[in-house]
Design a protein around this motif. Structure first.
Motif, PDB file in Angstrom:
ATOM      1  N   LYS A   1     103.440  -5.555  16.719  1.00 12.85           N
ATOM      2  CA  LYS A   1     104.889  -5.527  16.508  1.00 12.85           C
ATOM      3  C   LYS A   1     105.533  -6.902  16.648  1.00 12.85           C
ATOM      4  CE  LYS A   1     105.566  -3.945  21.269  1.00 12.85           C
ATOM      5  NZ  LYS A   1     106.127  -2.833  22.105  1.00 12.85           N
ATOM      6  N   ASP A   2     104.870  -7.843  17.351  1.00 13.39           N
ATOM      7  CA  ASP A   2     105.419  -9.190  17.499  1.00 13.39           C
ATOM      8  C   ASP A   2     104.891 -10.147  16.430  1.00 13.39           C
ATOM      9  OD1 ASP A   2     106.858  -8.447  19.784  1.00 13.39           O
ATOM     10  OD2 ASP A   2     105.122  -8.767  21.077  1.00 13.39           O
ATOM     11  N   ASP A   3     104.039  -9.654  15.556  1.00 12.18           N
ATOM     12  CA  ASP A   3     103.502 -10.466  14.469  1.00 12.18           C
ATOM     13  C   ASP A   3     104.600 -10.682  13.414  1.00 12.18           C
ATOM     14  OD1 ASP A   3     102.184 -11.437  12.172  1.00 12.18           O
ATOM     15  OD2 ASP A   3     100.353 -10.355  12.664  1.00 12.18           O
ATOM     16  N   PRO A   4     104.841 -11.924  12.983  1.00 11.10           N
ATOM     17  CA  PRO A   4     105.853 -12.159  11.940  1.00 11.10           C
ATOM     18  C   PRO A   4     105.626 -11.320  10.694  1.00 11.10           C
ATOM     19  CG  PRO A   4     105.160 -14.242  12.911  1.00 11.10           C
ATOM     20  CD  PRO A   4     104.249 -13.188  13.468  1.00 11.10           C
ATOM     21  N   GLU A   5     104.359 -10.973  10.405  1.00 15.21           N
ATOM     22  CA  GLU A   5     104.064 -10.172   9.224  1.00 15.21           C
ATOM     23  C   GLU A   5     104.616  -8.750   9.342  1.00 15.21           C
ATOM     24  OE1 GLU A   5     102.627 -10.963   6.244  1.00 15.21           O
ATOM     25  OE2 GLU A   5     102.899 -12.996   6.994  1.00 15.21           O
ATOM     26  N   ALA A   6     105.013  -8.333  10.545  1.00 14.10           N
ATOM     27  CA  ALA A   6     105.592  -7.004  10.716  1.00 14.10           C
ATOM     28  C   ALA A   6     106.910  -6.879   9.958  1.00 14.10           C
ATOM     29  CB  ALA A   6     105.801  -6.696  12.198  1.00 14.10           C
ATOM     30  N   ASN A   7     107.507  -8.017   9.572  1.00 14.44           N
ATOM     31  CA  ASN A   7     108.757  -8.005   8.815  1.00 14.44           C
ATOM     32  C   ASN A   7     108.540  -7.992   7.310  1.00 14.44           C
ATOM     33  OD1 ASN A   7     110.461  -8.188  11.143  1.00 14.44           O
ATOM     34  ND2 ASN A   7     109.937 -10.356  11.305  1.00 14.44           N
ATOM     35  N   SER A   8     107.270  -7.981   6.878  1.00 11.94           N
ATOM     36  CA  SER A   8     107.002  -8.051   5.440  1.00 11.94           C
ATOM     37  C   SER A   8     107.264  -6.728   4.722  1.00 11.94           C
ATOM     38  CB  SER A   8     105.553  -8.501   5.195  1.00 11.94           C
ATOM     39  OG  SER A   8     104.635  -7.590   5.784  1.00 11.94           O
ATOM     40  N   CYS A   9     107.340  -5.626   5.458  1.00 12.96           N
ATOM     41  CA  CYS A   9     107.686  -4.336   4.841  1.00 12.96           C
ATOM     42  C   CYS A   9     109.203  -4.208   4.869  1.00 12.96           C
ATOM     43  CB  CYS A   9     107.019  -3.189   5.594  1.00 12.96           C
ATOM     44  SG  CYS A   9     105.214  -3.247   5.585  1.00 12.96           S
ATOM     45  N   ASP A  10     109.850  -4.794   3.868  1.00 11.30           N
ATOM     46  CA  ASP A  10     111.303  -4.922   3.902  1.00 11.30           C
ATOM     47  C   ASP A  10     112.033  -4.037   2.895  1.00 11.30           C
ATOM     48  OD1 ASP A  10     110.479  -6.203   1.631  1.00 11.30           O
ATOM     49  OD2 ASP A  10     111.368  -8.148   2.125  1.00 11.30           O
ATOM     50  N   LYS A  11     111.336  -3.042   2.374  1.00  9.07           N
ATOM     51  CA  LYS A  11     112.001  -2.147   1.424  1.00  9.07           C
ATOM     52  C   LYS A  11     112.700  -1.012   2.156  1.00  9.07           C
ATOM     53  CE  LYS A  11     108.932  -2.818  -2.558  1.00  9.07           C
ATOM     54  NZ  LYS A  11     108.062  -2.140  -3.553  1.00  9.07           N
ATOM     55  N   LEU A  12     113.832  -0.582   1.603  1.00  8.41           N
ATOM     56  CA  LEU A  12     114.473   0.627   2.109  1.00  8.41           C
ATOM     57  C   LEU A  12     113.603   1.829   1.736  1.00  8.41           C
ATOM     58  CD1 LEU A  12     118.193  -0.060   1.143  1.00  8.41           C
ATOM     59  CD2 LEU A  12     117.199  -0.116   3.433  1.00  8.41           C
ATOM     60  N   PRO A  13     113.731   2.944   2.461  1.00 11.02           N
ATOM     61  CA  PRO A  13     112.935   4.125   2.130  1.00 11.02           C
ATOM     62  C   PRO A  13     113.009   4.472   0.647  1.00 11.02           C
ATOM     63  CG  PRO A  13     114.066   4.461   4.200  1.00 11.02           C
ATOM     64  CD  PRO A  13     114.589   3.163   3.645  1.00 11.02           C
ATOM     65  N   PHE A  14     111.854   4.754   0.045  1.00 15.86           N
ATOM     66  CA  PHE A  14     111.800   5.044  -1.389  1.00 15.86           C
ATOM     67  C   PHE A  14     111.114   6.392  -1.601  1.00 15.86           C
ATOM     68  CE2 PHE A  14     108.278   2.322  -0.126  1.00 15.86           C
ATOM     69  CZ  PHE A  14     107.157   2.981  -0.617  1.00 15.86           C
ATOM     70  N   TRP A  15     111.458   7.037  -2.701  1.00 13.34           N
ATOM     71  CA  TRP A  15     111.011   8.400  -2.985  1.00 13.34           C
ATOM     72  C   TRP A  15     109.611   8.404  -3.588  1.00 13.34           C
ATOM     73  CZ3 TRP A  15     112.177  13.177  -1.738  1.00 13.34           C
ATOM     74  CH2 TRP A  15     111.686  14.240  -2.512  1.00 13.34           C
ATOM     75  N   VAL A  16     108.772   9.311  -3.083  1.00 13.52           N
ATOM     76  CA  VAL A  16     107.439   9.512  -3.634  1.00 13.52           C
ATOM     77  C   VAL A  16     107.230  11.019  -3.807  1.00 13.52           C
ATOM     78  CG1 VAL A  16     104.955   9.212  -3.317  1.00 13.52           C
ATOM     79  CG2 VAL A  16     106.541   7.459  -2.481  1.00 13.52           C
ATOM     80  N   PRO A  17     107.026  11.492  -5.052  1.00 10.31           N
ATOM     81  CA  PRO A  17     106.788  12.916  -5.277  1.00 10.31           C
ATOM     82  C   PRO A  17     105.537  13.403  -4.558  1.00 10.31           C
ATOM     83  CG  PRO A  17     107.338  11.827  -7.336  1.00 10.31           C
ATOM     84  CD  PRO A  17     107.115  10.747  -6.324  1.00 10.31           C
ATOM     85  N   GLU A  18     105.516  14.679  -4.238  1.00  3.76           N
ATOM     86  CA  GLU A  18     104.387  15.288  -3.554  1.00  3.76           C
ATOM     87  C   GLU A  18     103.088  15.040  -4.325  1.00  3.76           C
ATOM     88  OE1 GLU A  18     103.007  17.357  -0.226  1.00  3.76           O
ATOM     89  OE2 GLU A  18     105.080  16.859  -0.696  1.00  3.76           O
TER      90      GLU A  18
END
Length: 345
Positions: free
Chosen positions: A154-171
């Motif tokens: 959690k303290d790794d700078p790469e933890a900020n690389s997932c910067d997308k807002l929640p997105f829809w994925v069909p079942e």
């Protein structure tokens, strides 16, 4: 009422601007630091951090092979350019839960921030850019995937690389997002969860040795064996098992004034054992794994480092699996070296 419209990045920028002005006590929508009375079961996993909605991962791990009561050891990859993922995207919210999150934000009345953030989210998830009415008409047909942070990094700078807002994925569909959770991502996460035994070697002589006297080194055969961890995501078919197998022991005597056996200082596994226990009658033999100090440690001691190299592989029921970078895990031990005392007559 303002209805900002645009792309994910535009929404994230707007939210980031808000986050930098909101005190920790104003984090609502189930966010970390949010008041308990503003949390509910539909939003308890999510938090708004730096313009992103992060969630606590639901990935679960199970140790399949046991190496005893040792605490998990921190593996270091022999590939300096590779580390397990610091974050990924995983199924997080139903349409109703996303809607509930926005309503929770609107309860924050500080400087009108709650309504501003609510408007941003409404513009993104409700007003048709890119979603309409939070996809409520698709309830049960898919999930909004959100960023989850590897709790080990959690303290790794790469933890900020997932910067997308929640997105829809069909079942039953696999998102094209490279950082979406997958069997390989789970296998790499399990890499961090492997409970490795302490690298505590047995030496003879133990604790104190003499100059030019070969010291035998070996590892407990019962402790150093394969260990595996299965990581899975509940309510999905996503699962992977990562296995660590010890392959060699590397010895660093802690001084240049020493000779290692073998000369490379790397003791391979032979018949499931690293090194060979000393026994009477072996005094004149060369140890298959050991060290000979050529100079006294004086009033102190040498810091001998023993590091085990582990071969890491992974398997899955849905993907072929394969190798991950070998890992190393070691420890230091103090060795006192004395001169052999001669008696003058």
């Amino acid at each position: 009422m303002i209805r900002p419209r645009g792309t994910t990045k535009l929404a994230a920028i707007a939210l980031a601007a808000v986050v930098t002005t909101v005190p920790a006590t104003a984090y609502a929508a189930g966010g970390e630091g949010g008041p308990k009375n503003q949390r509910d079961s539909s939003s308890s996993r999510g938090g708004l951090q730096n313009g992103k909605i992060n969630v606590e991962t639901r990935v679960q791990t199970k140790v399949n092979g046991s190496s005893g009561p040792a605490k998990p050891g921190k593996l270091s990859s022999v590939d300096g350019d590779w580390t397990p993922p610091a974050c990924w995207y995983e199924p997080a919210f139903s349409p109703k839960e996303i809607e509930a999150k926005v309503k929770a934000w609107r309860k924050v009345k500080l400087f009108g921030i709650g309504d501003f953030v609510g408007d941003v989210f409404d513009g993104y998830y409700k007003d048709g850019e890119p979603y309409k009415d939070y996809n409520l008409d698709k309830q049960g047909e898919g999930m909004f995937w959100a960023a989850a942070v590897n709790p080990n990094r959690k303290d790794d700078p790469e933890a900020n690389s997932c910067d997308k807002l929640p997105f829809w994925v069909p079942e039953s569909e696999t998102p094209k997002e490279p950082l979406a959770v997958s069997p390989k991502v789970l296998a790499e996460y399990a890499y961090d969860e492997l409970p490795l035994p302490k690298t505590e070697i047995t030496m003879a002589p133990d604790g104190e040795t003499k100059v030019n006297l070969p010291t035998w080194i070996w590892l407990d055969k019962a402790k150093f064996r394969k260990v595996s961890v299965t990581a899975s995501l509940p309510d999905t078919n996503l699962s992977a098992t990562t296995t660590a197998e010890p392959i060699s022991l590397k010895i660093n005597p802690g001084t240049k004034d020493a000779t290692t056996y073998p000369a490379s200082g790397e003791c391979p596994i032979v018949d499931g054992r690293i090194g060979e226990p000393w026994a009477k009658g072996k005094a004149k033999k060369t140890p298959p794994c050991g060290v000979k100090y050529l100079r006294s440690s004086g009033d102190g001691s040498y810091k001998l480092n023993a590091t085990v190299t582990w071969k890491i592989t992974w398997t899955s029921t849905t993907e072929p699996g394969g190798r991950l970078p070998d890992g190393e895990f070691g420890a230091d031990q103090n060795v006192t070296v004395k001169e052999i005392q001669s008696i003058n007559r």
